[in-house]
Design a protein around this motif. Structure first.
Motif, PDB file in Angstrom:
ATOM      1  N   ALA A  33       0.704  -1.096  -0.177  1.00 42.91           N
ATOM      2  CA  ALA A  33      -0.016   0.030  -0.007  1.00 42.91           C
ATOM      3  C   ALA A  33       0.803   1.300  -0.175  1.00 42.91           C
ATOM      4  N   PHE A  34       1.937   1.233   0.767  1.00 45.90           N
ATOM      5  CA  PHE A  34       2.832   2.412   1.087  1.00 45.90           C
ATOM      6  C   PHE A  34       3.467   2.544  -0.400  1.00 45.90           C
ATOM      7  N   GLY A  40       3.709   5.552  -7.381  1.00 45.93           N
ATOM      8  CA  GLY A  40       2.578   6.005  -8.342  1.00 45.93           C
ATOM      9  C   GLY A  40       1.780   4.949  -8.933  1.00 45.93           C
ATOM     10  N   VAL A  41       1.673   3.918  -8.223  1.00 46.33           N
ATOM     11  CA  VAL A  41       0.639   2.745  -8.814  1.00 46.33           C
ATOM     12  C   VAL A  41      -0.664   2.710  -8.297  1.00 46.33           C
ATOM     13  N   LYS A  42      -1.562   3.145  -9.117  1.00 47.36           N
ATOM     14  CA  LYS A  42      -3.109   3.649  -8.712  1.00 47.36           C
ATOM     15  C   LYS A  42      -3.949   2.145  -8.768  1.00 47.36           C
ATOM     16  N   LEU A  43      -4.785   2.090  -7.642  1.00 49.40           N
ATOM     17  CA  LEU A  43      -5.585   0.939  -8.010  1.00 49.40           C
ATOM     18  C   LEU A  43      -6.794   1.379  -9.006  1.00 49.40           C
ATOM     19  N   PRO A  44      -7.124   0.347  -9.821  1.00 54.77           N
ATOM     20  CA  PRO A  44      -7.258  -0.924  -9.742  1.00 54.77           C
ATOM     21  C   PRO A  44      -6.227  -1.805 -10.155  1.00 54.77           C
ATOM     22  N   HIS A  45      -5.011  -1.028 -10.544  1.00 52.96           N
ATOM     23  CA  HIS A  45      -3.959  -1.668 -11.389  1.00 52.96           C
ATOM     24  C   HIS A  45      -3.215  -2.716 -10.230  1.00 52.96           C
TER      25      HIS A  45
END
Length: 143
Positions: A33-34, A40-45
């Protein structure tokens, strides 16, 4: 034929081992999560899609956690079944598994080639729990 199972007082060590494994899993998830925020990897990726150093770093964090998740259910079931018959043995195996998962994830996050030592700790611990299940099954079958 009925089989009565009475848990030994040492089963409390199995419960603590179960708790430790759960804490390790949660901790590794928090690292991911951190890492999402840091890299800079955003959900939902699920994974970073590029090949930049930051994408590779995040993917290594993610794989370190995912490798634990791939076996977690089997480990916890094996811990409880084996622990019902061999609590001290099983609790030690559970602690070793948790330690191995931490070493594996930390090693993998620095470089995938650094994951081997963690596997050398976690996999034998897991196999020892599976062996404990087999021995428990033999005890029940011969009762």
């Amino acid at each position: 034929m009925a089989y009565a199972l009475v848990l030994q007082p040492e089963f409390r060590y199995v419960i603590w081992s179960f708790f430790l494994i759960t804490v390790v899993n949660f901790g590794l998830g928090e690292r991911v999560a951190f890492g999402r925020k840091k890299y800079g990897v955003k959900l939902p990726h699920f994974m970073a899609s590029g090949s930049s150093p930051k994408d590779i770093a995040f993917n290594c964090l993610q794989r370190g956690h995912m490798n634990m998740l791939e076996t977690l259910q089997c480990v916890l079931v094996a811990l409880l079944v084996s622990g019902a018959f061999y609590p001290t043995y099983s609790a030690i195996c559970g602690v070793l598994y948790a330690i191995g998962r931490v070493i594996y994830a930390l090693g993998y996050s620095s470089s995938p080639k650094n994951r081997a030592f963690g596997q050398l700790v976690a996999v034998p611990a897991f196999l020892a729990l599976v062996y404990g299940c087999w021995c428990a099954g033999q005890e029940v079958a011969s009762a």
